[in-house]
Design an enzyme around this catalytic site. Structure first.
Site: not given
Ligand code: PEP
Ligand code: MG
Length: 583
Positions: A194, A301, A337, A438, A461-462, A472, A509
């Site tokens: 992040h 987010r 989200r 994800e 990403n996940d 990650r 995304c």
């Protein structure tokens, strides 16, 4: 000195002087104060309290100018704590017993932190974080020669600095004075951590995963950060510096040329219109989304709202933040989200078990946490449904692992809608509901999930981290984190095909959507919408406008026959070189 390599996570080149940030710099000296000096020691403490109070007031006044009342709520609670009679009386007693002020403060704050942590009450446990925050502020005040200095070192950085640190928490990245940071370099982290995502959001060149960087640089040293190649150059020679200044100018020129595409649609040469959306973490990022030509916000987010303030039970604050984004986007679609906290996203205001779990990435986080905390979840849903009234808002849920979980979410949604109806509060009854795909189990059951929602957004990403079992954020295994792994491509194929069979639009995304090397592959797989950091939108748009879906499909056909990630990557790179020439 030789170049040091890391992972390039935010493009651009920066030249500046090193400023080392160590989040553990709070020292707690213990010494005895003779009886005749104890009154003076109490005064020293009182001075620190007054200075900390002035700082907080000052911060609050600048915040209200920017109308960010969420943070001012937190400041108010810190101001109250500074004056808390019980805390103050424990510290006075400690000093009167002969302890120096830092010692007495440390003991008093340990006492309250332990008491709050043992209370079993979530709200009180969260207050323990505030106590340690205020303690650090007071300690810094007592240590600083000039008590008017603001305690948070990240808010007072020297001009043109390159921030070097072992790790930066997302909250550190938010706290830093971004006008002064030209670049940053950390020992930890990966491309989709992040901190890296925030660096891209703020357009600060950054390199992470630079092993032993702290052993190789010192405060005040001149360095070059090349966020395009992932290189740090300590003490550059004048020739080196000149070369990089040239690279910098070339890069800026390329960026400004790309910005001329802002008003053109992202349409392939054979006429497929793709939606290009922006990912944002903070409401203030909307302006950058608009100026880079985003068709809307594909991922807000919302958990970043929880970073600095206690908003989880404040429906009005949330409503204002969501409305702000919607209104600034001027009727363009916005997908928010719901809170995705936990894992590596440790947020200040809500304490999940991330600090104590042995495996927080697979732990009590995200939608699991929200479902177990109905008050928090319902407050957010109420704010979202209200904000969506007469606006173009879509809501999506993170970390959905299967249909049963989604149906539990819908029960809460139903309750919220019924409550709003009963209270005669206007809300958007037609608000589209989507889910993030994800988790591999969601990908594999996406045919079923597609029957229960309005859209999918793939969180690579996940999804990649869980599919290949590669953390990650771990720099040691960053080379194993491969978006073009055949296993990942198969997952994507399944999700996109299942969505389309049910007539659903499918977006992405995760960071893969903003990686130019993957654009043509994703087009060939049939992705409808791409959402990414605003700054990369023009480059991805250029790529989309220069190819056809037909040729993208041929490329995908070829790579699906390949056996390894390395072969796929090599094939795509060669295809790009042939198609677009040397980069
Ligand atoms: C993802 O997992 O791809 C995603 C977009 O969500 P986050 O990076 O916030 O986990
Ligand atoms: Mg995710």
């Amino acid at each position: 000195m030789k170049e040091i390599y890391g992972i390039p996570v935010s493009a651009g080149i920066a030249i500046g002087t090193v400023w080392i940030y160590d989040s553990q710099t709070v020292h707690l000296p213990h010494y005895t104060i003779p009886p005749e000096k104890r009154a003076e020691e109490e005064k020293r403490f009182e001075k620190a309290v007054a200075a900390a109070g002035r700082d907080l007031e000052k911060i609050r006044s600048t915040l209200s100018e920017k109308s960010s009342s969420m943070e001012s709520l937190m400041i108010d609670s810190h101001l109250l704590m500074l004056q808390d009679p019980e805390l103050r009386s424990r510290i006075s007693t400690g000093i009167r017993e002969g302890k120096n002020a830092e010692w007495a403060l440390g003991e008093a704050s340990d006492f309250f932190i332990q008491m709050l942590n043992e209370s079993g009450d979530e709200y009180l446990k969260e207050r323990a974080l505030d106590i340690s925050d205020i303690t650090k502020r007071l300690l810094r005040k007592m240590n600083s020669k000039n008590s008017e200095e603001d305690g948070n070192p990240l808010a007072h950085l020297p001009q043109d600095c390159i921030l070097v640190s072992r790790n930066l928490l997302p909250s550190d990245t938010l706290a830093m004075d971004k006008r002064k940071v030209k670049g940053f370099v950390t020992e930890m982290g990966g491309r989709t951590s992040h901190t890296a995502i925030l660096a891209r959001a703020f357009e600060i060149p950054a390199v992470v995963g630079v092993r032993d960087v702290l052993k190789n640089v010192t405060n005040g040293m001149k360095v070059i950060v090349d966020g395009n190649r992932g290189v740090l150059i300590p003490n550059p020679t004048p020739e080196r510096e000149e070369l990089y200044l040239r690279y910098m100018t070339e890069w800026q020129l390329k960026e400004s040329q790309l910005l001329t595409l802002t008003h053109l649609p992202a349409e392939t040469r054979d006429g497929k219109r793709i939606t290009l959306m922006a990912n944002i973490e903070l409401p203030e990022e909307v302006d950058s989304a608009v100026s880079h030509g985003a068709d809307g916000i594909g991922l807000y987010r919302s958990e970043f709202l929880l970073m600095n303030a206690r908003v989880e039970d404040n429906e009005e604050e949330q409503f204002q933040a969501y409305r702000f984004v919607l209104d600034r986007m001027n009727h363009k679609p916005v997908t928010i989200r719901t809170f995705d906290m936990g894992g590596d996203k440790v947020v200040r205001a809500v304490s999940t078990a991330a600090e104590t779990e042995s495996n927080p990435i697979l732990g009590w986080r995200s939608i699991r946490f929200c479902l177990d905390n109905p008050k928090l979840f319902k407050t957010q849903l109420r704010a979202l449904y209200r904000a969506g009234f007469q606006r173009n808002l879509k809501v999506m849920f993170p970390m959905i692992s299967g249909t049963q979980e989604l149906l539990r979410v819908y029960e809460v949604v139903k309750e919220v809608r019924e409550e709003l109806t009963a209270e005669k509060i206007p809300f958007n009854a037609e608000m589209p509901i989507g889910i993030m795909i994800e988790v591999p189990s969601a990908a594999l059951t996406s045919d079923i999930l597609a029957k229960h929602c309005d859209f999918f957004s793939i969180g690579t990403n996940d999804l990649i981290q869980y599919t290949i079992a590669v953390d990650r954020g771990n720099e040691r295994i960053a080379s194993l984190y491969e978006s073009l792994h055949p296993g990942v491509l198969r997952m994507l194929r399944i999700i996109i095909d299942n969505a389309h069979k049910e007539g659903l639009m499918v977006g992405m995304c995760g960071e893969m959507a903003g990686d130019p090397l993957c654009t043509v592959v994703l087009l060939g797989l049939g992705l409808d919408s791409f959402s990414m950091s605003s700054a990369v939108i023009p480059e991805i748009k250029k790529m989309i406008r220069s190819v056809t879906v037909a040729e993208a499909q041929i490329l995908v056909g070829r790579i699906t026959e390949l056996e390894t990630a390395a072969e796929v990557r090599q094939h795509v790179e060669e295809w790009m070189r042939e198609r677009f020439g040397e980069k």
